[in-house]
Write a protein that holds these residues in place. Structure first.
Motif, mmCIF file in Angstrom:
data_model
loop_
_atom_site.group_PDB
_atom_site.id
_atom_site.type_symbol
_atom_site.label_atom_id
_atom_site.label_comp_id
_atom_site.label_asym_id
_atom_site.label_seq_id
_atom_site.Cartn_x
_atom_site.Cartn_y
_atom_site.Cartn_z
ATOM 1 N N ALA A 211 0.873 -1.172 0.000
ATOM 2 C CA ALA A 211 0.000 0.000 0.000
ATOM 3 C C ALA A 211 0.908 1.218 0.000
ATOM 4 O O ALA A 211 1.900 1.255 0.720
ATOM 5 N N GLY A 212 0.553 2.218 -0.802
ATOM 6 C CA GLY A 212 1.388 3.406 -0.910
ATOM 7 C C GLY A 212 0.834 4.631 -0.209
ATOM 8 O O GLY A 212 1.479 5.677 -0.179
ATOM 9 N N THR A 213 -0.373 4.496 0.360
ATOM 10 C CA THR A 213 -1.000 5.616 1.077
ATOM 11 C C THR A 213 -1.665 5.093 2.347
ATOM 12 O O THR A 213 -1.902 3.884 2.485
ATOM 13 N N VAL A 214 -1.994 6.014 3.226
ATOM 14 C CA VAL A 214 -2.708 5.634 4.450
ATOM 15 C C VAL A 214 -4.061 5.011 4.088
ATOM 16 O O VAL A 214 -4.437 3.971 4.615
ATOM 17 N N ALA A 215 -4.780 5.650 3.170
ATOM 18 C CA ALA A 215 -6.106 5.136 2.794
ATOM 19 C C ALA A 215 -6.023 3.720 2.233
ATOM 20 O O ALA A 215 -6.818 2.843 2.605
ATOM 21 N N ALA A 216 -5.049 3.478 1.355
ATOM 22 C CA ALA A 216 -4.893 2.141 0.773
ATOM 23 C C ALA A 216 -4.515 1.119 1.838
ATOM 24 O O ALA A 216 -4.990 -0.022 1.820
ATOM 25 N N ALA A 217 -3.679 1.522 2.778
ATOM 26 C CA ALA A 217 -3.276 0.610 3.847
ATOM 27 C C ALA A 217 -4.467 0.237 4.733
ATOM 28 O O ALA A 217 -4.634 -0.926 5.111
ATOM 29 N N LEU A 218 -5.292 1.214 5.053
ATOM 30 C CA LEU A 218 -6.461 0.931 5.897
ATOM 31 C C LEU A 218 -7.428 -0.017 5.183
ATOM 32 O O LEU A 218 -8.022 -0.900 5.818
ATOM 33 N N ILE A 219 -7.561 0.136 3.882
ATOM 34 C CA ILE A 219 -8.409 -0.786 3.106
ATOM 35 C C ILE A 219 -7.818 -2.198 3.156
ATOM 36 O O ILE A 219 -8.549 -3.181 3.367
ATOM 37 N N CYS A 220 -6.507 -2.303 2.965
ATOM 38 C CA CYS A 220 -5.852 -3.622 3.039
ATOM 39 C C CYS A 220 -6.091 -4.286 4.389
ATOM 40 O O CYS A 220 -6.363 -5.488 4.464
ATOM 41 N N ILE A 221 -5.986 -3.500 5.460
ATOM 42 C CA ILE A 221 -6.179 -4.049 6.808
ATOM 43 C C ILE A 221 -7.636 -4.482 6.994
ATOM 44 O O ILE A 221 -7.904 -5.528 7.585
ATOM 45 N N ASP A 222 -8.558 -3.678 6.485
ATOM 46 C CA ASP A 222 -9.978 -4.053 6.589
ATOM 47 C C ASP A 222 -10.267 -5.349 5.836
ATOM 48 O O ASP A 222 -11.094 -6.152 6.263
ATOM 49 N N GLU A 223 -9.593 -5.525 4.704
ATOM 50 C CA GLU A 223 -9.803 -6.739 3.905
ATOM 51 C C GLU A 223 -9.236 -7.969 4.602
ATOM 52 O O GLU A 223 -9.842 -9.029 4.595
ATOM 53 N N ARG A 224 -8.054 -7.819 5.162
ATOM 54 C CA ARG A 224 -7.387 -8.947 5.824
ATOM 55 C C ARG A 224 -6.287 -8.418 6.729
ATOM 56 O O ARG A 224 -5.380 -7.729 6.282
ATOM 57 N N GLN A 225 -6.360 -8.776 7.991
ATOM 58 C CA GLN A 225 -5.366 -8.336 8.974
ATOM 59 C C GLN A 225 -4.033 -9.019 8.678
ATOM 60 O O GLN A 225 -3.979 -10.251 8.610
ATOM 61 N N PRO A 226 -2.945 -8.255 8.501
ATOM 62 C CA PRO A 226 -1.642 -8.897 8.286
ATOM 63 C C PRO A 226 -1.088 -9.426 9.614
ATOM 64 O O PRO A 226 -1.464 -8.962 10.694
ATOM 65 N N ASP A 227 -0.172 -10.387 9.522
ATOM 66 C CA ASP A 227 0.530 -10.853 10.723
ATOM 67 C C ASP A 227 1.548 -9.817 11.179
ATOM 68 O O ASP A 227 1.870 -9.732 12.362
#
Length: 127
Positions: free
Chosen positions: A44-60
């Motif tokens: 993810a290259g932005t805060v918004a994209a990172a938050l979407i990634c986390i919402d989709e699936r929590q990383p380890d």
């Protein structure tokens, strides 16, 4: 044996989210994390994209560039911390450039070598 050699299986099977706005650094991290055994690496290259990634699936585990094109990554860190996820900050400014709230978190200063990254990942996984 270097720290990097000793960490070959450090991330076996783990999913990692790389939050970095510079593509070259993001791909460098992907290579390093893959060599350490990470099974799934998302970017993810932005805060918004990172938050979407986390919402989709929590990383380890997550690697968080502190400054994303002038935007601080702290909302991502807050979300991960609330979920109990582990993360490492990366920054060219070192700990002195960090918000005081995050003083106890693992930080790797850019540019980083493989040994420094492995040591930081070990510290984050131990938290």
């Amino acid at each position: 044996m270097t720290e990097a050699d000793a960490g070959k299986h450090l991330l076996d099977g783990l999913s990692v989210l790389v939050v970095e706005d510079e593509a070259i650094i993001s791909f460098l991290l992907e290579d390093m994390l893959g060599e350490l055994g990470a099974a799934d690496i998302r970017h993810a290259g932005t805060v918004a994209a990172a938050l979407i990634c986390i919402d989709e699936r929590q990383p380890d585990l997550a690697m968080l560039d502190v400054n994303l094109g002038g935007e601080r990554v702290y909302p991502v860190a807050e979300r991960l911390e609330a979920a109990g996820a582990r993360f490492v900050f990366t920054t060219g400014y070192g700990k002195s450039g960090m918000d005081a709230r995050w003083a106890g978190k693992v930080v790797v200063q850019k540019p980083f070598a493989a040994d420094a990254m492995v040591a930081a990942l070990r510290a984050a996984l131990a938290q």
